[in-house]
Design a protein around this motif. Structure first.
Motif, PDB file in Angstrom:
ATOM      1  N   UNK A 136       0.922  14.071   2.614  1.00  0.00           N
ATOM      2  CA  UNK A 136       2.220  13.711   2.066  1.00  0.00           C
ATOM      3  C   UNK A 136       2.280  12.215   1.772  1.00  0.00           C
ATOM      4  N   UNK A 137       2.890  11.883   0.658  1.00  0.00           N
ATOM      5  CA  UNK A 137       3.106  10.497   0.257  1.00  0.00           C
ATOM      6  C   UNK A 137       4.407  10.030   0.903  1.00  0.00           C
ATOM      7  N   UNK A 138       4.331   9.016   1.768  1.00  0.00           N
ATOM      8  CA  UNK A 138       5.516   8.505   2.459  1.00  0.00           C
ATOM      9  C   UNK A 138       6.035   7.203   1.857  1.00  0.00           C
ATOM     10  N   UNK A 139       5.647   6.895   0.622  1.00  0.00           N
ATOM     11  CA  UNK A 139       6.127   5.653   0.016  1.00  0.00           C
ATOM     12  C   UNK A 139       7.629   5.746  -0.220  1.00  0.00           C
ATOM     13  N   UNK A 140       8.268   4.593  -0.268  1.00  0.00           N
ATOM     14  CA  UNK A 140       9.715   4.561  -0.466  1.00  0.00           C
ATOM     15  C   UNK A 140      10.101   5.094  -1.844  1.00  0.00           C
ATOM     16  N   UNK A 141       9.170   5.034  -2.811  1.00  0.00           N
ATOM     17  CA  UNK A 141       9.436   5.568  -4.143  1.00  0.00           C
ATOM     18  C   UNK A 141       9.329   7.092  -4.170  1.00  0.00           C
TER      19      UNK A 141
ATOM     20  N   UNK B 184       0.843  -1.199   0.000  1.00  0.00           N
ATOM     21  CA  UNK B 184       0.000   0.000   0.000  1.00  0.00           C
ATOM     22  C   UNK B 184       0.878   1.249   0.000  1.00  0.00           C
ATOM     23  N   UNK B 185       0.279   2.373  -0.350  1.00  0.00           N
ATOM     24  CA  UNK B 185       0.981   3.650  -0.361  1.00  0.00           C
ATOM     25  C   UNK B 185       0.651   4.403   0.923  1.00  0.00           C
ATOM     26  N   UNK B 186       1.626   4.590   1.817  1.00  0.00           N
ATOM     27  CA  UNK B 186       1.346   5.305   3.068  1.00  0.00           C
ATOM     28  C   UNK B 186       1.231   6.814   2.831  1.00  0.00           C
ATOM     29  N   UNK B 187       0.101   7.370   3.223  1.00  0.00           N
ATOM     30  CA  UNK B 187      -0.129   8.814   3.169  1.00  0.00           C
ATOM     31  C   UNK B 187      -0.211   9.340   4.592  1.00  0.00           C
ATOM     32  N   UNK B 188       0.261  10.566   4.787  1.00  0.00           N
ATOM     33  CA  UNK B 188       0.242  11.189   6.104  1.00  0.00           C
ATOM     34  C   UNK B 188      -0.382  12.581   5.994  1.00  0.00           C
ATOM     35  N   UNK B 189      -1.421  12.823   6.793  1.00  0.00           N
ATOM     36  CA  UNK B 189      -2.049  14.144   6.849  1.00  0.00           C
ATOM     37  C   UNK B 189      -1.377  14.924   7.983  1.00  0.00           C
ATOM     38  N   UNK B 190      -1.047  16.195   7.706  1.00  0.00           N
ATOM     39  CA  UNK B 190      -0.283  17.013   8.647  1.00  0.00           C
ATOM     40  C   UNK B 190      -0.952  18.362   8.835  1.00  0.00           C
TER      41      UNK B 190
ATOM     42  N   UNK C 267       6.208  15.346  14.984  1.00  0.00           N
ATOM     43  CA  UNK C 267       5.267  14.241  15.168  1.00  0.00           C
ATOM     44  C   UNK C 267       3.958  14.753  15.772  1.00  0.00           C
ATOM     45  N   UNK C 268       4.032  15.776  16.599  1.00  0.00           N
ATOM     46  CA  UNK C 268       2.821  16.325  17.231  1.00  0.00           C
ATOM     47  C   UNK C 268       1.833  16.882  16.200  1.00  0.00           C
ATOM     48  N   UNK C 269       2.290  17.187  14.982  1.00  0.00           N
ATOM     49  CA  UNK C 269       1.435  17.770  13.952  1.00  0.00           C
ATOM     50  C   UNK C 269       0.847  16.742  12.988  1.00  0.00           C
ATOM     51  N   UNK C 270       1.168  15.458  13.177  1.00  0.00           N
ATOM     52  CA  UNK C 270       0.611  14.411  12.324  1.00  0.00           C
ATOM     53  C   UNK C 270      -0.843  14.184  12.731  1.00  0.00           C
ATOM     54  N   UNK C 271      -1.743  14.342  11.774  1.00  0.00           N
ATOM     55  CA  UNK C 271      -3.168  14.159  12.021  1.00  0.00           C
ATOM     56  C   UNK C 271      -3.617  12.732  11.726  1.00  0.00           C
ATOM     57  N   UNK C 272      -2.972  12.081  10.745  1.00  0.00           N
ATOM     58  CA  UNK C 272      -3.365  10.720  10.374  1.00  0.00           C
ATOM     59  C   UNK C 272      -2.286  10.096   9.514  1.00  0.00           C
TER      60      UNK C 272
ATOM     61  N   UNK D 252      -4.834   3.289  -0.854  1.00  0.00           N
ATOM     62  CA  UNK D 252      -5.673   2.375  -1.617  1.00  0.00           C
ATOM     63  C   UNK D 252      -6.981   2.009  -0.921  1.00  0.00           C
ATOM     64  N   UNK D 253      -6.970   1.894   0.399  1.00  0.00           N
ATOM     65  CA  UNK D 253      -8.186   1.462   1.095  1.00  0.00           C
ATOM     66  C   UNK D 253      -8.578   2.350   2.274  1.00  0.00           C
ATOM     67  N   UNK D 254      -7.788   3.369   2.578  1.00  0.00           N
ATOM     68  CA  UNK D 254      -8.122   4.303   3.656  1.00  0.00           C
ATOM     69  C   UNK D 254      -7.886   3.762   5.054  1.00  0.00           C
ATOM     70  N   UNK D 255      -7.394   2.534   5.175  1.00  0.00           N
ATOM     71  CA  UNK D 255      -7.146   1.979   6.500  1.00  0.00           C
ATOM     72  C   UNK D 255      -5.914   2.610   7.112  1.00  0.00           C
ATOM     73  N   UNK D 256      -6.024   2.919   8.385  1.00  0.00           N
ATOM     74  CA  UNK D 256      -4.919   3.540   9.095  1.00  0.00           C
ATOM     75  C   UNK D 256      -5.395   4.055  10.436  1.00  0.00           C
ATOM     76  N   UNK D 257      -4.877   5.198  10.832  1.00  0.00           N
ATOM     77  CA  UNK D 257      -5.217   5.747  12.138  1.00  0.00           C
ATOM     78  C   UNK D 257      -5.145   7.269  12.090  1.00  0.00           C
ATOM     79  N   UNK D 258      -6.111   7.898  12.751  1.00  0.00           N
ATOM     80  CA  UNK D 258      -6.056   9.346  12.903  1.00  0.00           C
ATOM     81  C   UNK D 258      -5.695   9.655  14.351  1.00  0.00           C
TER      82      UNK D 258
END
Length: 133
Positions: free
Chosen positions: A50-55, A24-30, A84-89, A94-100
């Motif tokens: 932000x896209x945190x994928x290795x690519x 999956x492609x890890x995305x981070x909301x800030x 890190x305190x500013x990371x919202x999610x 691809x599937x929206x699974x993660x954590x806010x």
């Protein structure tokens, strides 16, 4: 109970690893304010994704206090620095699974007291070449 360190950076690293392991492609909301170093032209309503994928990012460093990496925006390489305190999610595109995470304004205020130049940011190591014979 305030002496207990936050588990947020550990959860961010775990979810990033989970996304990467399963393709999956890890995305981070800030949340963006003066302590965040991102291309401001891509910020909307004080937030950026932000896209945190290795690519997509190079020299990714997921520390306990800061997340840093280099990425291209519109073909232009940029250095990204996010407390890190500013990371919202963090989630899989691809599937929206993660954590806010709830945004703690008191943590953001603490960072404002420390100027970005003096803040303890991760030190980027300079790339070097060695001759191999």
């Amino acid at each position: 109970m305030s002496d207990i360190p936050s588990n947020k950076p550990y959860l961010i690293r775990a979810l990033h690893q989970w996304c990467t392991d399963f393709g999956f492609t890890p995305f981070m909301a800030v949340f963006v304010d003066s302590s965040v170093e991102v291309p401001m032209e891509f910020v909307k309503k004080n937030e950026i994704v932000l896209n945190l994928s290795l690519e997509a990012c190079h020299q990714l460093n997921l520390d306990n206090d800061w997340i840093s990496f280099q990425a291209r925006f519109g073909g232009v390489p940029r250095k990204i620095m996010v407390p890190v305190s500013h990371v919202l999610a963090i989630y899989a595109r691809e599937n929206g699974q993660g954590m806010s995470f709830p945004f703690d304004a008191s943590q953001a205020d603490k960072l404002k007291d420390v100027s970005p130049e003096n803040a303890e940011k991760p030190k980027a190591s300079r790339p070097s070449l060695t001759i191999v014979k």
